[in-house]
Structure formats: structure tokens, C-alpha cells
Design a protein around this motif. Structure first.
Motif, PDB file in Angstrom:
ATOM      1  N   ILE A   1      60.732  32.844  33.230  1.00 43.80           N
ATOM      2  CA  ILE A   1      61.698  32.310  34.200  1.00 43.80           C
ATOM      3  C   ILE A   1      61.932  30.834  33.879  1.00 43.80           C
ATOM      4  O   ILE A   1      60.994  30.036  33.903  1.00 43.80           O
ATOM      5  N   PRO A   2      63.174  30.439  33.548  1.00 42.23           N
ATOM      6  CA  PRO A   2      63.426  29.032  33.222  1.00 42.23           C
ATOM      7  C   PRO A   2      63.242  28.153  34.459  1.00 42.23           C
ATOM      8  O   PRO A   2      63.311  28.632  35.578  1.00 42.23           O
ATOM      9  N   LEU A   3      63.017  26.873  34.228  1.00 43.53           N
ATOM     10  CA  LEU A   3      62.965  25.921  35.330  1.00 43.53           C
ATOM     11  C   LEU A   3      64.403  25.558  35.672  1.00 43.53           C
ATOM     12  O   LEU A   3      65.127  25.035  34.829  1.00 43.53           O
TER      13      LEU A   3
ATOM     14  N   LEU B   1      64.101  22.473  42.812  1.00 46.28           N
ATOM     15  CA  LEU B   1      63.762  23.049  41.520  1.00 46.28           C
ATOM     16  C   LEU B   1      62.697  24.111  41.645  1.00 46.28           C
ATOM     17  O   LEU B   1      61.843  24.065  42.532  1.00 46.28           O
ATOM     18  N   SER B   2      62.774  25.080  40.736  1.00 44.93           N
ATOM     19  CA  SER B   2      61.774  26.131  40.647  1.00 44.93           C
ATOM     20  C   SER B   2      61.841  26.743  39.263  1.00 44.93           C
ATOM     21  O   SER B   2      62.879  26.702  38.606  1.00 44.93           O
ATOM     22  N   GLY B   3      60.712  27.271  38.799  1.00 42.78           N
ATOM     23  CA  GLY B   3      60.675  27.928  37.505  1.00 42.78           C
ATOM     24  C   GLY B   3      59.366  27.691  36.785  1.00 42.78           C
ATOM     25  O   GLY B   3      58.376  27.277  37.386  1.00 42.78           O
ATOM     26  N   THR B   4      59.355  27.945  35.471  1.00 44.71           N
ATOM     27  CA  THR B   4      58.146  27.982  34.668  1.00 44.71           C
ATOM     28  C   THR B   4      58.062  26.825  33.692  1.00 44.71           C
ATOM     29  O   THR B   4      59.043  26.492  33.026  1.00 44.71           O
TER      30      THR B   4
ATOM     31  N   ARG C   1      53.947  27.607  37.509  1.00 47.81           N
ATOM     32  CA  ARG C   1      55.180  27.929  38.221  1.00 47.81           C
ATOM     33  C   ARG C   1      55.410  26.902  39.311  1.00 47.81           C
ATOM     34  O   ARG C   1      54.529  26.623  40.107  1.00 47.81           O
ATOM     35  N   ILE C   2      56.583  26.329  39.329  1.00 52.31           N
ATOM     36  CA  ILE C   2      57.023  25.489  40.434  1.00 52.31           C
ATOM     37  C   ILE C   2      57.870  26.397  41.313  1.00 52.31           C
ATOM     38  O   ILE C   2      58.828  26.999  40.825  1.00 52.31           O
ATOM     39  N   THR C   3      57.509  26.524  42.585  1.00 53.69           N
ATOM     40  CA  THR C   3      58.209  27.485  43.434  1.00 53.69           C
ATOM     41  C   THR C   3      59.211  26.850  44.387  1.00 53.69           C
ATOM     42  O   THR C   3      60.208  27.473  44.726  1.00 53.69           O
ATOM     43  N   SER C   4      58.958  25.633  44.831  1.00 49.02           N
ATOM     44  CA  SER C   4      59.907  25.018  45.767  1.00 49.02           C
ATOM     45  C   SER C   4      59.834  23.491  45.674  1.00 49.02           C
ATOM     46  O   SER C   4      59.582  22.813  46.655  1.00 49.02           O
ATOM     47  N   GLY C   5      60.058  22.977  44.460  1.00 51.75           N
ATOM     48  CA  GLY C   5      60.032  21.539  44.245  1.00 51.75           C
ATOM     49  C   GLY C   5      61.266  20.861  44.818  1.00 51.75           C
ATOM     50  O   GLY C   5      62.329  21.469  44.921  1.00 51.75           O
ATOM     51  N   LYS C   6      61.119  19.604  45.180  1.00 47.36           N
ATOM     52  CA  LYS C   6      62.250  18.834  45.725  1.00 47.36           C
ATOM     53  C   LYS C   6      62.235  17.436  45.136  1.00 47.36           C
ATOM     54  O   LYS C   6      61.175  16.862  44.898  1.00 47.36           O
TER      55      LYS C   6
END
Length: 127
Positions: free
Chosen positions: A80-82, A101-104, A115-120
Motif C-alpha cells: 500500500i503506497p503512502l 496521510l496513510s500508507g506503508t 504502516r501509518i494509518t491516520s497521520g496529520k
């Protein structure tokens, strides 16, 4: 946090670096770096970046406390791309930059990923 616009070359970049406030300046970990090359259509609100190993000139890199580096440069096309979705992007001095942002992010020495799931992001450009 440091956010600045790099216009020193023909290509314009948005650079964001965040370090642990209590980090030893010699080590500077953990930290995260964002390097976004201006897209053909320019900097605009609601701009979306999908970053992985196939992305050119733009990347996100995270260095953990022990110095392991995870990056979109190492993220395979099958992962899964970021995705960074800029909701507001004012590419001017003191401009406001907000994004989700979210992704690998992957490491280049083995198969480990983060994994970033719910970055801001909610920042103001320094220059």
C-alpha cells in the motif's frame, strides 16, 4: 518541525522535517522527512501524492529510535503506497500546509514495514 520551500533548482520542492524535541543533536532520532517535488500542475489545495518505489523525486523517510530507516523509496508497488492528501497547500512564506496521510514505509535491509494509518500535518512554511 521545519517546513521550507526549496527553489534552488529548476524543480521546486516542499521539504518537511520533524525531530523528537528531546533528541540528541548528534543522533536526531526518531525523525521523519518529507520531500515533495512540485507536480506538473503546480502546488494546489487538495493535491494528492501516492508514494512508493516507483515515485520519482518525492519520498517520505522515517528513522526510528535505533536508527532503522523506513522509506517510501523502499515500498514495493505491491504494498500500500503512502498517500499524502494535502487539504491546504499555500506554497508561500508563512503559508499554511495541512494534510492527511496513510500508507506503508519499508526498510531496504529486510521485509520490515511500518504502516501509518491516520497521520496529520498542520504547519506553516518557514520561508
Amino acid at each position: 518541525l521545519t517546513v521550507y520551500r526549496d527553489e534552488s533548482t529548476a524543480n521546486r520542492y516542499l521539504l518537511i522535517v520533524a525531530n523528537n524535541i528531546n533528541a540528541d543533536p548528534k543522533i536526531d532520532n526518531p525523525k521523519i522527512e518529507f520531500n515533495f517535488k512540485e507536480p506538473i500542475n503546480g502546488w494546489t489545495d487538495n493535491l494528492s501524492y501516492a508514494l512508493n518505489a516507483e515515485s520519482s523525486s518525492s519520498y517520505v523517510k522515517y528513522t526510528n529510535e535505533s536508527g532503522k530507516v523506513y522509506s517510501t523509496i523502499n515500498t514495493l508497488a505491491t504494498q500500500i503506497p503512502l498517500v499524502t492528501q494535502f487539504t491546504k497547500l499555500q506554497y508561500i512564506k508563512d503559508g499554511i500546509i495541512t494534510a492527511n496521510l496513510s500508507g506503508t514505509l519499508a526498510i531496504d535491509t529486510d521485509t520490515s514495514t511500518i504502516r501509518i494509518t491516520s497521520g496529520k500535518i498542520n504547519l506553516k512554511a518557514d520561508n
